[in-house]
Design a protein around this motif. Structure first.
Motif, mmCIF file in Angstrom:
data_model
loop_
_atom_site.group_PDB
_atom_site.id
_atom_site.type_symbol
_atom_site.label_atom_id
_atom_site.label_comp_id
_atom_site.label_asym_id
_atom_site.label_seq_id
_atom_site.Cartn_x
_atom_site.Cartn_y
_atom_site.Cartn_z
ATOM 1 N N UNK A 246 0.828 -1.204 0.000
ATOM 2 C CA UNK A 246 0.000 0.000 0.000
ATOM 3 C C UNK A 246 0.865 1.259 0.000
ATOM 4 N N UNK A 247 1.922 1.263 0.822
ATOM 5 C CA UNK A 247 2.819 2.424 0.861
ATOM 6 C C UNK A 247 3.545 2.583 -0.470
ATOM 7 N N UNK A 248 3.970 1.495 -1.077
ATOM 8 C CA UNK A 248 4.660 1.559 -2.361
ATOM 9 C C UNK A 248 3.754 2.139 -3.438
ATOM 10 N N UNK A 249 2.505 1.762 -3.425
ATOM 11 C CA UNK A 249 1.571 2.302 -4.419
ATOM 12 C C UNK A 249 1.398 3.803 -4.245
ATOM 13 N N UNK A 250 1.309 4.267 -3.009
ATOM 14 C CA UNK A 250 1.162 5.702 -2.772
ATOM 15 C C UNK A 250 2.413 6.467 -3.191
ATOM 16 N N UNK A 251 3.585 5.879 -2.937
ATOM 17 C CA UNK A 251 4.819 6.561 -3.332
ATOM 18 C C UNK A 251 4.944 6.665 -4.845
ATOM 19 N N UNK A 252 4.500 5.655 -5.585
ATOM 20 C CA UNK A 252 4.559 5.706 -7.047
ATOM 21 C C UNK A 252 3.678 6.827 -7.571
ATOM 22 N N UNK A 253 2.512 7.001 -6.992
ATOM 23 C CA UNK A 253 1.619 8.070 -7.430
ATOM 24 C C UNK A 253 2.172 9.438 -7.085
ATOM 25 N N UNK A 254 2.920 9.542 -5.977
ATOM 26 C CA UNK A 254 3.490 10.834 -5.613
ATOM 27 C C UNK A 254 4.702 11.192 -6.467
ATOM 28 N N UNK A 255 5.537 10.195 -6.791
ATOM 29 C CA UNK A 255 6.727 10.471 -7.587
ATOM 30 C C UNK A 255 6.399 10.702 -9.051
ATOM 31 N N UNK A 256 5.462 9.966 -9.609
ATOM 32 C CA UNK A 256 5.078 10.098 -11.008
ATOM 33 C C UNK A 256 3.672 10.673 -11.081
ATOM 34 N N UNK A 257 3.590 11.919 -10.732
ATOM 35 C CA UNK A 257 2.283 12.574 -10.735
ATOM 36 C C UNK A 257 1.820 12.803 -12.168
#
Length: 294
Positions: A246-257
């Motif tokens: 879940x944390x990894x998915x959120x980080x991907x969305x934040x880095x590749x907005x």
């Protein structure tokens, strides 16, 4: 490319195939364990451990100490008549001395260990019913598509299992403390109230093996307790893997907005110079004011 084309579709967090198989085996193991506890507890609740037909000393003592509650099972113990009271004269011979007060002899001193065991068994049955329902509930909701309910069910399953491990350890500590009341086999007979009903071959033998055995039983033979602890550790690992995904998915969305949509906004500064392609003279944009007198 528009923003709605860049954002990846929302994916529900579900159990991995390996975690799904492991959690299913853990649920089955806990369910079978609860059923075995219910079977063993029912033999105590329905008074199936009567010491009348027991032959060996430790078999008799285990039944009267923990397994068979004479009061709850309706078994009337006979009162002892073999001990006579020692009576002393209260004549002091004229001296200023207080006479000895006569007190009747106490024959049986019952610590009611069997009654306490019966109450502990009833409490354990309640906890195991809750544990069984939680295990069955989580087994049925492993394929649920709701991320929220899956995490709640997994958390309830984990904390319930941890509570049962702590409960077993605490009861094992309580029962190991009964050694002070069972240093000899004769002490067990005297404290339980069966000194007239039952005779032993070696009343002076060490009787502390019974509290040790009871403590080991509450720890589920130690081996099953170790397996329970390992299962709790495995459930904790499954929860950790879900949280990391879940944390990894959120980080991907934040880095590749995603690329935002183009929106027109009025400039807040009216003294900005604007150039168009091919122009050498800047154009000063002025705020629009309607000319009413033209």
């Amino acid at each position: 490319m528009l923003s709605h084309e860049v954002i990846p579709p929302e994916k529900t967090i579900v159990l991995l195939p390996k975690d799904r198989k492991a959690s299913g085996c853990i649920c089955n193991y806990f369910i079978v364990q609860c059923i075995l506890v219910f079977v063993g507890a029912s033999t105590i609740q329905y008074c199936l451990w009567s010491p009348e037909h027991a032959t060996h000393d430790y078999d008799k003592l285990a039944r009267i100490m923990y397994l068979f509650d004479s009061q709850a099972c309706g078994y009337n113990l006979r009162a002892s008549r073999t001990i006579s009271n020692l009576q002393l004269s209260d004549y002091t011979g004229g001296l200023d001395v207080l006479p000895i007060k006569w007190v009747p002899a106490e024959v049986t001193v019952s610590t009611r260990l069997t009654a306490k065991t019966r109450r502990y068994i009833e409490l354990s049955i309640i906890f195991h019913v809750i544990w069984l329902l939680v295990a069955i509930g989580f087994k049925l909701m492993r394929d649920i598509s709701s991320e929220r309910f899956l995490k709640i069910g997994l958390g309830a399953f984990f904390y319930t299992s941890i509570f049962m491990v702590i409960f077993d350890l605490s009861m094992a500590i309580v029962y190991i403390a009964h050694i002070q009341q069972s240093l000899t086999k004769g002490m067990i007979l005297r404290y339980s109230g069966w000194s007239v009903e039952m005779k032993l071959k070696n009343p002076d033998g060490f009787g502390g093996w019974l509290p040790m055995a009871a403590s080991i039983c509450w720890m589920r033979g130690v081996v099953f307790l170790a397996i329970n602890i390992y299962c709790c550790r495995s459930i904790r690992g499954i929860r950790g893997r879900i949280k990391r995904r879940e944390v990894k998915r959120k980080l991907i969305l934040e880095e590749k907005s995603p690329i935002p949509e183009a929106k027109y906004e009025e400039p807040w500064d009216d003294k900005v110079l604007y150039f168009r392609t091919g122009e050498k003279k800047p154009f000063v944009r002025k705020p629009y004011r309607p000319l009413f007198f033209e």
